[in-house]
Enzyme design. Sequence first.
Site, short mmCIF file in Angstrom:
data_model
loop_
_atom_site.label_atom_id
_atom_site.label_comp_id
_atom_site.label_asym_id
_atom_site.label_seq_id
_atom_site.Cartn_x
_atom_site.Cartn_y
_atom_site.Cartn_z
N HIS A 171 -67.89 36.10 28.42
CA HIS A 171 -68.14 36.49 29.92
C HIS A 171 -67.46 35.66 30.94
O HIS A 171 -67.00 36.43 31.91
CB HIS A 171 -69.59 36.12 30.03
CG HIS A 171 -70.58 37.41 29.71
ND1 HIS A 171 -70.65 38.59 29.94
CD2 HIS A 171 -71.63 37.13 28.77
CE1 HIS A 171 -71.59 39.30 29.06
NE2 HIS A 171 -72.37 38.37 28.62
N HIS A 220 -69.86 33.67 22.91
CA HIS A 220 -70.40 35.02 23.81
C HIS A 220 -70.33 34.41 25.43
O HIS A 220 -69.60 35.40 26.26
CB HIS A 220 -71.90 35.26 23.33
CG HIS A 220 -72.26 36.28 24.18
ND1 HIS A 220 -72.56 37.72 23.59
CD2 HIS A 220 -72.88 36.67 25.49
CE1 HIS A 220 -73.05 38.32 24.58
NE2 HIS A 220 -73.28 37.80 25.57
N GLU A 221 -70.64 33.43 25.71
CA GLU A 221 -70.80 32.99 27.36
C GLU A 221 -69.42 32.65 27.52
O GLU A 221 -69.22 33.16 28.83
CB GLU A 221 -71.78 32.15 27.60
CG GLU A 221 -73.23 32.28 26.99
CD GLU A 221 -73.74 33.63 27.65
OE1 GLU A 221 -73.54 34.11 28.74
OE2 GLU A 221 -74.91 34.09 26.84
#
Length: 492
Positions: free
Chosen positions: A260, A256-257
């Site tokens: 980003h 997820h990160e």
Amino acid sequence: MTDAAIAALRTHLAETADLHHAAMLLGWDQQTHMPPRGAQSRGQAGGTLERLAHDRTADPALAGLLDAAAAAGEDAGLVRAVREDHERAARVPGTLVGEMAEVAAEAQGVWEAARAASDFSAFAPLLERHVALCRQYAACFPEVEHPYDALMQRFEPGATTSAVRAAFSELREGLVPLIAAIAAKPDPGDLVGPFPVGDQRTLALEIARTMGYDDDAWRIDEAAHPFMANMGRQDVRITTKEDESALAIGLFGVLHETGHGLYEAGIDARWDRTTVGTGTSLGVHESQSRLWENMVGRSRAQWSRWLPRAKELFPVPLEGLEVDDVLRRINAVRPSLIRVDADEATYCLHVLLRFELEVALFEGELQVADLPAAWNARMQEYLGVDVPSDADGVLQDVHWAHGVFGYFPTYALGTMIAAQLWEAAHVAIPDLETRIADGDLATLREWLREHVHQYGRTRTGDEILQDVTGGGLDPAPLLRYLNDKYGALYDL
Ligand code: ZN
């Protein structure tokens, strides 16, 4: 002469970008390394940087620099984004911005203590101050249709309460029957550890590197509430927390990160050291993280490639499991209390609940003191879940401690945008699934870079969606994706 006008604007923006850079670093340090009692002075320092950046953006001279640079041929997307920043900042007094930042920094510690004690009343007074400050903020924008629009547009430019409400209600109508159909099926069970945390980090980083994590430009640290902080595309910092009993928290959190981070790392170099060299909105940002975490990370193609490697690292917990067994377990749908642990099917309902409560607060229909009861009632209504304590209910997220009302809806907007991009990527790259199964994540990353990342803030979320899909925000692709996925996994 024309070059001089552009250079003057760029110099002004560069110094503002440097202030944002410093504020980001202070925030990253606060959540990764700072001792607890540093909160007060860190809040003051952060407040000063925010105020200086705000004052520069509100600077009346910036309007003239923008006019001259626009006439000299400066990029129209940059001029539009910076003009919006300027007009917004010029409306809001710098003292209000500084006060919001200071309350937010103090509230972090108060929220942590209140949550540890599961005592909403210990948090409520700070929340009241935030609500009052946000009302003052919204009042700076009397032309908006709904006061909540002004709050939400800090994170999602152009978003309106009425449009978001309409999209969310379509989403809810599609999700509730899907979740009910799944609930009638047998539970697939869990992956059962232990999964040593060092090996979790190894697997997560091996996958992240195939996505584009670059050891010379990125770093990873532990944080209680994982996030990504960027100091430009050459200094991307992700955070994680790992739990030996659960592979999913550490692994999918890193994907997820990293999603980003790829957005920030993929922005074109010509936006370096400007205020447009970052993601265009939180919704579009979240589309990137959720696309990589869920649509890629929890897919059959991805696990066809990575299960053998995972079995090398975790031979006992994964012994005898085939790809299908793993997929059913990592995609299990279970209505639950905690948003960040929610599966893909129930996740958006957690967000809808928060959106509705926030809107009710700013419409005056709901008082701060009544939030826990309203929260618990909606959890029962939407997910059929009883909330045993405020720690597992209304106090679970840090966002309200930071006063960022209007932020939550971006999670569900991002999830919808992710599905729209995912559908479009399959049209553009017909063999995408085969590529992912072969370990090629670069083709998808480069497609996202071309259509989303490179522009930074010089294209709006709407412009990106128009370019990629020919339309605007649409919940239908997410509902198609979830129905297809869970239809196959649960034999619906
Ligand atoms: Zn995220």
